[in-house]
Design a protein around this motif. Sequence first.
Motif, PDB file in Angstrom:
ATOM      1  N   SER A 188      66.063 -49.157 -13.838  1.00 49.79           N
ATOM      2  CA  SER A 188      67.158 -48.868 -12.654  1.00 49.79           C
ATOM      3  C   SER A 188      68.058 -47.803 -13.130  1.00 49.79           C
ATOM      4  O   SER A 188      68.227 -47.315 -14.166  1.00 49.79           O
ATOM      5  N   CYS A 189      69.009 -47.220 -12.025  1.00 50.77           N
ATOM      6  CA  CYS A 189      69.428 -46.261 -12.259  1.00 50.77           C
ATOM      7  C   CYS A 189      70.831 -46.486 -11.332  1.00 50.77           C
ATOM      8  O   CYS A 189      70.963 -46.826 -10.303  1.00 50.77           O
ATOM      9  N   ALA A 190      72.242 -46.157 -12.134  1.00 50.66           N
ATOM     10  CA  ALA A 190      73.432 -46.359 -11.453  1.00 50.66           C
ATOM     11  C   ALA A 190      74.191 -44.954 -11.596  1.00 50.66           C
ATOM     12  O   ALA A 190      74.201 -44.283 -12.392  1.00 50.66           O
ATOM     13  N   LEU A 191      74.864 -44.902 -10.330  1.00 48.23           N
ATOM     14  CA  LEU A 191      75.625 -43.437 -10.345  1.00 48.23           C
ATOM     15  C   LEU A 191      76.931 -43.799 -10.270  1.00 48.23           C
ATOM     16  O   LEU A 191      77.360 -44.677  -9.712  1.00 48.23           O
ATOM     17  N   PHE A 192      77.816 -43.140 -11.201  1.00 47.07           N
ATOM     18  CA  PHE A 192      79.199 -43.461 -11.193  1.00 47.07           C
ATOM     19  C   PHE A 192      79.889 -42.004 -11.147  1.00 47.07           C
ATOM     20  O   PHE A 192      79.530 -40.993 -11.308  1.00 47.07           O
TER      21      PHE A 192
ATOM     22  N   GLU B 202      76.534 -45.834  -6.474  1.00 47.09           N
ATOM     23  CA  GLU B 202      75.249 -46.380  -6.073  1.00 47.09           C
ATOM     24  C   GLU B 202      74.300 -46.949  -7.064  1.00 47.09           C
ATOM     25  O   GLU B 202      74.459 -46.386  -8.256  1.00 47.09           O
ATOM     26  N   THR B 203      73.348 -47.850  -6.715  1.00 49.14           N
ATOM     27  CA  THR B 203      72.417 -48.363  -7.910  1.00 49.14           C
ATOM     28  C   THR B 203      71.090 -48.050  -7.100  1.00 49.14           C
ATOM     29  O   THR B 203      70.639 -48.606  -5.984  1.00 49.14           O
ATOM     30  N   ILE B 204      70.218 -47.497  -7.930  1.00 54.71           N
ATOM     31  CA  ILE B 204      68.744 -47.305  -7.397  1.00 54.71           C
ATOM     32  C   ILE B 204      67.832 -48.291  -8.289  1.00 54.71           C
ATOM     33  O   ILE B 204      68.096 -48.189  -9.426  1.00 54.71           O
ATOM     34  N   TYR B 205      67.348 -49.044  -7.469  1.00 55.29           N
ATOM     35  CA  TYR B 205      66.203 -50.421  -8.219  1.00 55.29           C
ATOM     36  C   TYR B 205      64.998 -50.557  -7.504  1.00 55.29           C
ATOM     37  O   TYR B 205      65.042 -49.998  -6.268  1.00 55.29           O
TER      38      TYR B 205
END
Length: 204
Positions: free
Chosen positions: A53-57, A65-68
Motif C-alpha cells: 500500500s502507499c500513503a500520501l502526506f 490519500e491511501t492507495i491499496y
Amino acid sequence: MAINLQKGQRINLEKSNGSKLQNICVGINWGAIEKKGFFGFGTTKEAVDLDASCALFDAQKKLQETIYFGNLQSKNGSVRHSGDDLTGDIDGDDGLDNEVITLDFSLLNSNIEHVAFVLNSFRGHDFGKIPFASIRIYEGTPKMVREVFATYDIAHNSNFSGYVSMVMGVFYKRNGEWKFNAVGEPTKDKKLPETINTVMNQFL
C-alpha cells in the motif's frame, strides 16, 4: 547498477547518467509457505496474501490519500496499484513482482511531500515464515522492467520474524527534490490503518 538498499539508508533518485527518476515502480515479490504433509510425508503450499500500500502526506504530515487493493489509484492518477495478489508464487520464485505500485512524481499534487510504502500480511502470516520476499525500485511498467534502481531483501532477516506489518520506505521531498529513505522497519500493527498511523507518528 542497482543499489542494494540497507535499513535506514537514504538515497537520491538520480541515475548513473545524472538524470532524475520521474516514473518509478515499487514491486514486491514473495513466495507461498511450504508445509510438511501428514506424518511428515510430502509437502503442501499455503498461499500468502501480502498487501502493498502507499500513503500520501502533505507537509504537515496529514494523510491525503491511501492507495491499496481497495483503491487502486490516486485521484489524479499519479499513483497506481496493479491489484491484489492473494497467493504469492505458489510454484516458486518466477522473478516477477506479485504487486506493483507505480508512482509518477511529475503528476503528484504539489502539496504532497511524503509518499510512504507499507506492507501488511492480510491473513496474519508471519514474515519470518515466508520463504522469500523482496522489494525493488525500477523504471518500467508492472509487466516490464527497464532498469532496476534499487533492491531490498526483507525475507532473510531475523528482525522480521514474528511480525505481520512493516514500513518499507518513504519518498520525501527536500528542497524541491525527491529522495528515498529505506526504512525497513517491522511494526506491531495488524491492519493497514494502524500501520499508516505508525508511519505518520514515527517515520515522516
